[in-house]
Design a protein around this motif. Structure first.
Motif, PDB file in Angstrom:
ATOM      1  N   ALA A 192      -5.028   8.438  -0.263  1.00 20.12           N
ATOM      2  CA  ALA A 192      -4.424   9.162  -1.387  1.00 20.12           C
ATOM      3  C   ALA A 192      -3.094   8.535  -1.776  1.00 20.12           C
ATOM      4  CB  ALA A 192      -4.224  10.629  -1.014  1.00 20.12           C
ATOM      5  N   ALA A 193      -2.806   8.554  -3.078  1.00 20.02           N
ATOM      6  CA  ALA A 193      -1.551   8.014  -3.586  1.00 20.02           C
ATOM      7  C   ALA A 193      -0.396   8.942  -3.229  1.00 20.02           C
ATOM      8  CB  ALA A 193      -1.637   7.835  -5.108  1.00 20.02           C
ATOM      9  N   THR A 230       5.221  11.297  -5.084  1.00 20.12           N
ATOM     10  CA  THR A 230       6.449  11.098  -5.864  1.00 20.12           C
ATOM     11  C   THR A 230       6.560   9.679  -6.410  1.00 20.12           C
ATOM     12  OG1 THR A 230       7.562  12.735  -4.484  1.00 20.12           O
ATOM     13  CG2 THR A 230       8.953  11.340  -5.839  1.00 20.12           C
ATOM     14  N   ASN A 231       6.807   8.703  -5.566  1.00 18.43           N
ATOM     15  CA  ASN A 231       7.012   7.327  -6.017  1.00 18.43           C
ATOM     16  C   ASN A 231       6.231   6.358  -5.141  1.00 18.43           C
ATOM     17  OD1 ASN A 231       9.024   7.835  -8.111  1.00 18.43           O
ATOM     18  ND2 ASN A 231      10.403   8.367  -6.430  1.00 18.43           N
ATOM     19  N   ARG A 232       5.868   5.231  -5.740  1.00 14.02           N
ATOM     20  CA  ARG A 232       5.260   4.130  -4.988  1.00 14.02           C
ATOM     21  C   ARG A 232       5.888   2.841  -5.483  1.00 14.02           C
ATOM     22  NH1 ARG A 232      -0.878   2.100  -5.286  1.00 14.02           N
ATOM     23  NH2 ARG A 232      -0.665   3.182  -7.262  1.00 14.02           N
ATOM     24  N   TYR A 233       6.662   2.183  -4.630  1.00 11.82           N
ATOM     25  CA  TYR A 233       7.348   0.949  -4.984  1.00 11.82           C
ATOM     26  C   TYR A 233       6.829  -0.183  -4.099  1.00 11.82           C
ATOM     27  CZ  TYR A 233      10.747   4.223  -6.992  1.00 11.82           C
ATOM     28  OH  TYR A 233      11.348   5.227  -7.698  1.00 11.82           O
ATOM     29  N   GLY A 234       6.351  -1.250  -4.726  1.00 12.72           N
ATOM     30  CA  GLY A 234       6.047  -2.441  -3.939  1.00 12.72           C
ATOM     31  C   GLY A 234       7.325  -3.121  -3.495  1.00 12.72           C
TER      32      GLY A 234
END
Length: 772
Positions: A420-421, A424-428
């Motif tokens: 699951a994603a 809140t945030n997803r930063y590479g």
């Protein structure tokens, strides 16, 4: 009767009893077994006077003590006795007294526990030696032992820092011979006691007279034996599993490592060289060597550090590995590396399927919460005023010095998200400050094979760029820099050089093809004082594939449209048709309007109004510099554009007098930002036509108004037009509600006056001069 007489009487009586007993024994009774040494009958009582001075009786086998006595009471001094006294022989008499403090037991054998009280067991009777307290703790040279055995002794010197305690071995000298201490305890509920571990100081070699020694630490490694676990050599080198350590810390394991087996340790090492050193100082050298031809199917791990929190309590910090290179004292350090990891396939090495220098994994396997999960955290902190020339949070260098094939090369690789994603945030990659990021090659966002410096590709969603600024004085910008030459030697632009271009490509069924764009070009050679440019807009007409210049803004600010787009000759140059469009017909006005603002007013050029009766409009919103709007009365009642303070100053009209639009009449208004008012460009004439002001000719009278005079003084004003001119209008504008005379015009004279007063009152007095 004297005591002596009593004693004699008792003695005689006792002898009489003995005689009677002897007669009774011999009168017809069966004799019992007798004593032989000395000879005597069973039951006989004899006084042994020569040796022991005591009565004994024969029990049929041997003589047993009966009543002990002294030979004569005259031998005893009975005076001065107290409770608890014993008889002591003084050399002439037996006298009562206590056992003296000097009694050291001599050659006595104790038949019960000896109570020392607070006294010492001393070799010379002094206050030193051994003490046993009431808890059974034994003290040597101390009266207050605080553990089972407490030994106190002086530290004689820094070179001999020992409490005077030795464990001496008595075996003949040889290698590994010495003294030691053993530590033991019970192993079950019985009296079974076994040794669990020990420390031994041993001779390091078998050379006679050589005093080099080591210290070894032993543990019980089986039910029947002890084994050495660690050794400190005579040179201060520590060996774990190694009796001949070669390094300051040498860890060796010769056993077979099966599944789950690990070798690990953590140490803090301090180096203080006596002289300048050139060798490397290695905090922890976790090297594992394999030899032989047997297969090694497990993982070969030079260093594995697990910090495992197994209790129910809270651990404030868990660090599996913490490697810090710290320069504390101001000395220069040429190169500082907190942790150096490498994968090396040396010459002659076999195949390495996967080579990973650093593998950092956070694996959350239960339902509790991890506040922050960090796969790899790298921090460089300049904690003082010293300079760091280059600081890299992560420096990932890829080198192919041997020229071998590398299928895919990633400096930083973050695979696709699994599961699951995040909510809140997803930063590479996340850079938390305003620092710079550098990419020497092409950068792809959603594009695995970018052919441009920056390529943004999306599938199933908009590809967008958002510039957002939060600040009171700055904006969002896109900057385009262009120079000729090179970055190390830039050169000025020449005329015609394109500074920036925005190209649009559309897919035509087989490929992406050019369809238009926006371009900014230099109009002249650039210098420090000359930077002329033009802006062009290109489109592609329907049914064609060739683009044309639809609009151009040249270096003079002229706008060219249509056929004259490439070379405009006026402020707005269009050889074709031109129209101001955008009509608005609001609902009928049924009351006087202040700050009139019907819906969509900001987007139209023509405003068609109607009223139910004569209505006033005291102000119109939407004014901006140079805006032109035409008001047409499409109703049957008058519309009065009235200069009235009930509207906001910036929305009001500046006509010199109220302007009435009768049915079918119109007026063109122009917004003058210099005074923030609407002015009349054309107004209806009394004959029903159109009159002009502000430089427009009126066909009915031929009047031309060419000049406007004004002042901002708050004093009463009087001014005049030039000779040959007449004043067609005049008035006052003000920003205070306190004034005495709003205006004295318009008049047909050549003068006019305007006056206002009051705290903070400001304004402008003006007049318009016209001529035929």
């Amino acid at each position: 009767m004297p005591k002596r007489d009593n004693f004699v009487l008792a003695k005689r009586l006792f002898r009489t009893l003995l005689i009677a007993a002897a007669v009774a024994i011999g009168c017809g009774r069966v004799a019992h077994a007798n004593c032989s040494s000395p000879a005597g009958f069973a039951g006989t009582i004899e006084y042994f006077s020569a040796s022991e001075k005591v009565f004994k009786y024969c029990d049929g086998t041997s003589w047993q003590p009966w009543i002990k006595t002294l030979d004569n009471l005259s031998d005893v001094d009975t005076t001065g006795a107290t409770a608890g006294n014993v008889l002591l022989y003084s050399g002439g008499l037996w006298i009562p007294g206590a056992l003296g403090s000097g009694d050291n037991l001599g050659d006595h054998t104790a038949t019960q526990n000896i109570k020392l009280g607070s006294n010492w067991l001393s070799g010379d009777g002094g206050n030193e030696g051994v003490v046993v307290d009431s808890n059974g703790n034994v003290g040597i040279n101390t009266t207050t032992p605080y553990v089972t055995l407490t030994v106190q002794g002086p530290v004689e010197s820094a070179s001999w820092p020992f409490n005077s305690y030795f464990s001496d071995g008595t075996t003949a000298y040889a290698q590994d011979v010495g003294g030691g201490l053993g530590f033991s305890g019970k192993v079950d509920g019985t009296t079974n006691v076994w040794m669990f571990g020990g420390i031994r100081g041993g001779k390091e070699n078998g050379t006679s007279g050589d005093k080099l020694g080591y210290l070894s630490f032993h543990t019980r490694n089986s039910a029947t034996s002890q084994a050495e676990a660690m050794r400190i050599s005579s040179g201060g080198k520590v060996g774990i599993g190694d009796t001949t350590p070669d390094y300051r810390l040498d860890v060796e394991d010769t056993t077979t490592i099966t599944s789950g087996g690990t070798i690990g340790s953590a140490h803090q090492l301090t180096a203080n060289p006596a002289a300048a050193s050139t060798a490397y100082l290695t905090g922890l050298d976790g090297r594992i060597y394999t030899a032989g031809s047997s297969n090694f199917t497990g993982a070969l791990q030079g260093l594995e550090a697990d910090a495992v929190h197994q209790g129910a309590g809270t651990a404030s910090s868990i660090r599996a590995v913490r490697a810090a290179a710290v320069n504390n004292n101001g000395g220069a350090v040429a190169s500082g590396t907190g942790g150096a990891f490498s994968v090396e396939n040396a010459s002659g090495g076999g195949v390495i399927t996967n080579g990973t220098a650093v593998s950092a994994e956070v694996d959350h396997k239960n339902t509790t919460t991890i506040g922050t999960a960090t796969g790899l955290y790298s921090r460089v902190d300049n904690g003082s005023t010293g300079m760091i020339t280059n600081a890299y949070g992560v420096y990932a260098e890829l080198a192919n010095s041997g020229g071998g094939a590398i299928a895919n090369w990633y400096g930083l690789y973050i695979p696709a998200l699994t599961g699951a994603a995040p909510t809140t945030n997803r930063y590479g990659v996340y850079v938390g400050d305003a620092g710079r990021n550098y990419f020497a090659g092409n950068v792809g966002i959603g594009d695995t094979a970018p052919t441009h410096s920056l390529s943004l590709m999306k599938s199933g969603d908009d590809a967008s760029i958002n510039l957002r600024t939060y600040d009171n004085s700055t904006n969002s910008y896109i900057f385009f820099d262009r120079a000729r030459g090179t970055s190390s030697s830039p050169q000025a632009l020449t005329a015609g050089t394109q500074i920036v271009g925005i190209d649009a490509y559309g897919y035509d069924g087989s490929a992406f093809a050019y369809t238009g764009g926006v371009y900014l070009n230099a109009e002249e050679a650039f210098t420090g004082s000359a930077r002329g440019s033009r802006l062009s807009f290109l489109v592609t007409p329907n049914g064609t594939t060739s683009s044309i210049t639809a609009m151009r803004i040249n270096n003079a600010g002229y706008v060219g449209l249509g056929p004259n787009a490439s070379s405009p000759g006026a402020t707005l140059d269009d050889s074709g048709s031109f129209a101001l469009s955008g009509d608005l017909t609001p609902a009928q006005i049924t009351a006087n309007q202040n700050n009139y603002n019907p819906a969509n007013l900001a987007t139209v050029a023509v405003l068609r109004l109607s009223t139910d009766a004569s209505r006033d409009i005291t102000g119109l919103q939407g004014g901006s510099d140079g805006r032109i709007i035409t008001i047409i009365n499409v109703g049957t009642s008058d519309i009065v554009l009235k200069n009235d303070v009930t509207s906001t100053a910036a929305n009001r009209f500046l006509f010199g007098a109220d302007l009435t639009l009768a049915a079918g009449q119109s007026a063109m208004l122009w917004y003058d930002s210099a005074v923030s008012r609407w002015r009349g460009v054309s107004t209806p004439s009394s004959s029903g036509g159109i009159e002009s002001v502000s430089g427009l000719s009126a066909p009915s009278y031929g009047l031309t108004c060419t000049r406007r005079i004004q002042t901002t003084s708050t004093a009463a004003q009087t001014s005049s037009c030039n000779a040959g001119e007449i004043m067609t209008g005049g008035g006052c504008t003000h920003t205070s509600t306190s004034f005495t005379t709003e205006d004295s015009g318009p008049t047909a004279d050549t003068t006019w006056s305007c006056e206002w007063s009051g705290a903070g009152a400001t304004g402008t007095a003006y007049a318009i001069c016209c001529s035929y």
